[in-house]
Design a protein around this motif. Structure first.
Motif, PDB file in Angstrom:
ATOM      1  N   THR A 140       0.917  -1.029  -0.021  1.00 45.89           N
ATOM      2  CA  THR A 140      -0.093   0.014  -0.030  1.00 45.89           C
ATOM      3  C   THR A 140       1.063   1.080  -0.023  1.00 45.89           C
ATOM      4  O   THR A 140       1.827   1.346   0.806  1.00 45.89           O
ATOM      5  CB  THR A 140      -0.940  -0.134   1.251  1.00 45.89           C
ATOM      6  N   ALA A 141       0.519   2.358  -0.784  1.00 47.99           N
ATOM      7  CA  ALA A 141       1.432   3.496  -1.015  1.00 47.99           C
ATOM      8  C   ALA A 141       1.095   4.199   0.210  1.00 47.99           C
ATOM      9  O   ALA A 141       0.218   4.059   1.109  1.00 47.99           O
ATOM     10  CB  ALA A 141       0.772   4.319  -2.145  1.00 47.99           C
ATOM     11  N   SER A 142       2.257   5.108   0.600  1.00 47.18           N
ATOM     12  CA  SER A 142       1.969   5.986   1.713  1.00 47.18           C
ATOM     13  C   SER A 142       1.405   7.300   1.215  1.00 47.18           C
ATOM     14  O   SER A 142       1.815   7.636   0.260  1.00 47.18           O
ATOM     15  CB  SER A 142       3.481   6.168   2.380  1.00 47.18           C
ATOM     16  N   PRO A 143       0.575   7.833   2.112  1.00 49.04           N
ATOM     17  CA  PRO A 143      -0.032   9.169   1.644  1.00 49.04           C
ATOM     18  C   PRO A 143       1.326  10.295   1.547  1.00 49.04           C
ATOM     19  O   PRO A 143       2.292  10.197   2.391  1.00 49.04           O
ATOM     20  CB  PRO A 143      -0.887   9.673   2.855  1.00 49.04           C
ATOM     21  N   CYS A 144       1.085  11.037   0.722  1.00 38.78           N
ATOM     22  CA  CYS A 144       2.116  12.020   0.252  1.00 38.78           C
ATOM     23  C   CYS A 144       1.458  13.431  -0.090  1.00 38.78           C
ATOM     24  O   CYS A 144       0.639  13.621  -0.082  1.00 38.78           O
ATOM     25  CB  CYS A 144       3.321  11.552  -0.678  1.00 38.78           C
ATOM     26  N   SER A 191      -0.064  14.993   3.820  1.00 33.99           N
ATOM     27  CA  SER A 191       0.235  13.534   4.435  1.00 33.99           C
ATOM     28  C   SER A 191       0.375  13.395   5.648  1.00 33.99           C
ATOM     29  O   SER A 191       0.428  12.491   6.232  1.00 33.99           O
ATOM     30  CB  SER A 191       1.876  13.818   3.720  1.00 33.99           C
ATOM     31  N   THR A 192      -0.277  14.596   6.441  1.00 36.54           N
ATOM     32  CA  THR A 192      -0.257  14.282   7.752  1.00 36.54           C
ATOM     33  C   THR A 192      -1.848  14.750   8.357  1.00 36.54           C
ATOM     34  O   THR A 192      -2.645  15.328   7.568  1.00 36.54           O
ATOM     35  CB  THR A 192       0.363  15.527   8.733  1.00 36.54           C
ATOM     36  N   TYR A 193      -2.327  13.959   9.281  1.00 27.79           N
ATOM     37  CA  TYR A 193      -3.514  13.904   9.712  1.00 27.79           C
ATOM     38  C   TYR A 193      -4.079  15.403  10.260  1.00 27.79           C
ATOM     39  O   TYR A 193      -5.174  15.765  10.215  1.00 27.79           O
ATOM     40  CB  TYR A 193      -3.823  12.795  10.879  1.00 27.79           C
ATOM     41  N   SER A 194      -3.056  16.023  10.905  1.00 24.73           N
ATOM     42  CA  SER A 194      -3.179  17.465  11.201  1.00 24.73           C
ATOM     43  C   SER A 194      -3.679  18.156  10.253  1.00 24.73           C
ATOM     44  O   SER A 194      -4.663  19.316  10.416  1.00 24.73           O
ATOM     45  CB  SER A 194      -2.027  17.921  12.075  1.00 24.73           C
ATOM     46  N   ARG A 195      -3.159  18.156   8.800  1.00 26.01           N
ATOM     47  CA  ARG A 195      -3.437  19.105   7.803  1.00 26.01           C
ATOM     48  C   ARG A 195      -4.899  18.546   7.541  1.00 26.01           C
ATOM     49  O   ARG A 195      -5.617  19.536   6.907  1.00 26.01           O
ATOM     50  CB  ARG A 195      -2.476  18.808   6.742  1.00 26.01           C
ATOM     51  N   VAL A 196      -5.049  17.248   7.491  1.00 26.70           N
ATOM     52  CA  VAL A 196      -6.521  16.779   7.029  1.00 26.70           C
ATOM     53  C   VAL A 196      -7.753  17.354   8.100  1.00 26.70           C
ATOM     54  O   VAL A 196      -8.495  17.758   7.548  1.00 26.70           O
ATOM     55  CB  VAL A 196      -6.598  15.215   7.271  1.00 26.70           C
ATOM     56  N   GLN A 197      -7.351  17.499   9.337  1.00 23.05           N
ATOM     57  CA  GLN A 197      -8.139  18.175  10.398  1.00 23.05           C
ATOM     58  C   GLN A 197      -8.263  19.663   9.821  1.00 23.05           C
ATOM     59  O   GLN A 197      -9.447  20.134   9.984  1.00 23.05           O
ATOM     60  CB  GLN A 197      -7.488  17.895  11.927  1.00 23.05           C
ATOM     61  N   ALA A 239      -4.820   1.788   6.693  1.00 23.38           N
ATOM     62  CA  ALA A 239      -4.345   1.457   8.076  1.00 23.38           C
ATOM     63  C   ALA A 239      -4.620   2.629   9.045  1.00 23.38           C
ATOM     64  O   ALA A 239      -4.188   2.423  10.109  1.00 23.38           O
ATOM     65  CB  ALA A 239      -2.709   1.459   7.640  1.00 23.38           C
ATOM     66  N   ALA A 240      -5.238   3.631   8.549  1.00 19.68           N
ATOM     67  CA  ALA A 240      -5.535   4.636   9.565  1.00 19.68           C
ATOM     68  C   ALA A 240      -6.803   4.039  10.524  1.00 19.68           C
ATOM     69  O   ALA A 240      -7.424   3.410  10.507  1.00 19.68           O
ATOM     70  CB  ALA A 240      -6.312   5.763   8.740  1.00 19.68           C
ATOM     71  N   ARG A 285     -11.226   7.379   9.697  1.00 18.33           N
ATOM     72  CA  ARG A 285     -11.638   7.122   8.103  1.00 18.33           C
ATOM     73  C   ARG A 285     -12.720   8.286   7.740  1.00 18.33           C
ATOM     74  O   ARG A 285     -12.724   8.508   6.560  1.00 18.33           O
ATOM     75  CB  ARG A 285     -11.901   5.907   7.922  1.00 18.33           C
ATOM     76  N   PRO A 286     -13.912   8.230   8.359  1.00 20.63           N
ATOM     77  CA  PRO A 286     -14.813   9.166   7.839  1.00 20.63           C
ATOM     78  C   PRO A 286     -14.341  10.598   7.428  1.00 20.63           C
ATOM     79  O   PRO A 286     -14.617  11.133   6.374  1.00 20.63           O
ATOM     80  CB  PRO A 286     -16.027   9.445   9.039  1.00 20.63           C
ATOM     81  N   VAL A 287     -13.647  11.222   8.310  1.00 18.31           N
ATOM     82  CA  VAL A 287     -12.841  12.591   8.068  1.00 18.31           C
ATOM     83  C   VAL A 287     -12.091  12.728   6.950  1.00 18.31           C
ATOM     84  O   VAL A 287     -12.082  13.359   5.885  1.00 18.31           O
ATOM     85  CB  VAL A 287     -12.166  13.099   9.254  1.00 18.31           C
ATOM     86  N   LEU A 288     -11.219  11.583   6.832  1.00 17.74           N
ATOM     87  CA  LEU A 288     -10.377  11.252   5.792  1.00 17.74           C
ATOM     88  C   LEU A 288     -11.134  11.095   4.383  1.00 17.74           C
ATOM     89  O   LEU A 288     -10.806  11.914   3.454  1.00 17.74           O
ATOM     90  CB  LEU A 288      -9.460  10.288   5.963  1.00 17.74           C
ATOM     91  N   CYS A 289     -12.166  10.492   4.487  1.00 19.50           N
ATOM     92  CA  CYS A 289     -12.775  10.372   3.023  1.00 19.50           C
ATOM     93  C   CYS A 289     -13.679  11.635   2.470  1.00 19.50           C
ATOM     94  O   CYS A 289     -13.589  11.995   1.649  1.00 19.50           O
ATOM     95  CB  CYS A 289     -13.848   9.050   3.267  1.00 19.50           C
ATOM     96  N   ARG A 290     -14.351  12.269   3.820  1.00 15.76           N
ATOM     97  CA  ARG A 290     -14.823  13.478   3.537  1.00 15.76           C
ATOM     98  C   ARG A 290     -13.811  14.596   2.898  1.00 15.76           C
ATOM     99  O   ARG A 290     -14.197  15.401   1.751  1.00 15.76           O
ATOM    100  CB  ARG A 290     -15.587  13.957   4.644  1.00 15.76           C
ATOM    101  N   VAL A 291     -12.872  14.350   3.551  1.00 16.14           N
ATOM    102  CA  VAL A 291     -11.722  15.823   3.068  1.00 16.14           C
ATOM    103  C   VAL A 291     -11.230  15.399   1.815  1.00 16.14           C
ATOM    104  O   VAL A 291     -11.146  16.451   0.739  1.00 16.14           O
ATOM    105  CB  VAL A 291     -10.703  16.020   3.924  1.00 16.14           C
ATOM    106  N   HIS A 292     -10.870  14.160   1.447  1.00 14.87           N
ATOM    107  CA  HIS A 292     -10.458  13.741   0.060  1.00 14.87           C
ATOM    108  C   HIS A 292     -11.508  14.041  -1.078  1.00 14.87           C
ATOM    109  O   HIS A 292     -11.282  14.342  -2.221  1.00 14.87           O
ATOM    110  CB  HIS A 292      -9.930  12.442  -0.079  1.00 14.87           C
ATOM    111  N   LEU A 293     -12.838  13.560  -0.772  1.00 18.69           N
ATOM    112  CA  LEU A 293     -13.752  14.034  -1.423  1.00 18.69           C
ATOM    113  C   LEU A 293     -14.151  15.428  -1.864  1.00 18.69           C
ATOM    114  O   LEU A 293     -14.294  15.775  -3.184  1.00 18.69           O
ATOM    115  CB  LEU A 293     -15.407  12.988  -1.110  1.00 18.69           C
TER     116      LEU A 293
END
Length: 205
Positions: free
Chosen positions: A3-7, A11-17, A153-154, A159-167
């Motif tokens: 699995t590729a690493s986020p980049c 790339s950090t969950y803080s930025r996703v937040q 692997a998160a 995961r819900p926040v990651l998915c919403r942000v990426h969408l």
């Protein structure tokens, strides 16, 4: 396959937040972001700078009608009027140029979509690759397969926040590129590593 690493800038969950906060409501001040995330102001500034450089955030100076120093206001880039970024616009234009060159060299890679939709997908693919994904586009079904998801692997609660942000980021790229395609939703996965985004055709004014 590993699995590729986020980049890239997210790339950090803080930025996703931080992005999630601004996608929920913009603009935001550094103080508001600090209060919501618990991060130090200097850390927030560093994250915001990376997000601005990546074309995901724009900044403006507060217009005050009372005395006091104007604050910096930060908003998520959505591609809509007033929420566009020069960095994002440059990325979209460069992706379209590279896509056109590829299609001239390899005509078999062309699709039945019109040029606006094709350029939207050019921009979307490059955005996703920058973010550590390996997108597979189905032009007929209008799906974007991101399996294996780098965020599989998160922590499940993240995961819900990651998915919403990426969408939201995908929709911003499509809007910035201009055209009939929009990111509609992430399909319910059968396994944690699966991720498929459904696109749709919208009416273009």
């Amino acid at each position: 396959m590993a699995t590729a690493s986020p980049c890239g800038p997210i790339s950090t969950y803080s930025r996703v937040q931080i992005l999630h906060l601004m996608q929920t409501r913009s603009p935001r001040t550094i103080g508001e972001i600090c209060d919501a995330t618990g991060l130090h102001a200097n850390t927030v500034r560093e994250h915001l700078q990376r997000l601005i450089e990546g074309g995901y955030v724009i900044s403006a100076t507060e217009h005050r009608t009372t005395r006091g120093r104007p604050r910096a206001l930060y908003s998520a880039v959505t591609g809509a009027p007033g929420a566009s970024s020069p960095v994002a616009r440059d990325k979209v234009s460069a992706a379209a140029r590279r896509g056109d060159i590829l299609r001239r060299m390899l005509p078999a890679t062309a699709s039945d979509l019109d040029s606006d939709a094709t350029h939207q997908l050019d921009a979307l693919i490059e955005h996703l690759e920058e973010s550590g994904f390996e997108p597979v586009i189905d032009d007929a079904q209008l799906t974007v397969d991101l399996t294996p998801c780098p965020h599989a692997a998160a922590r499940p609660e993240d995961r819900p926040v990651l998915c919403r942000v990426h969408l939201g980021l995908m929709q911003g790229v499509l809007t910035e590129a201009g055209g009939p395609l929009a990111a509609e939703f992430v399909r319910e996965p059968a396994a944690p590593e699966e991720c498929t985004v459904q696109l749709r055709v919208t009416a273009v004014a």
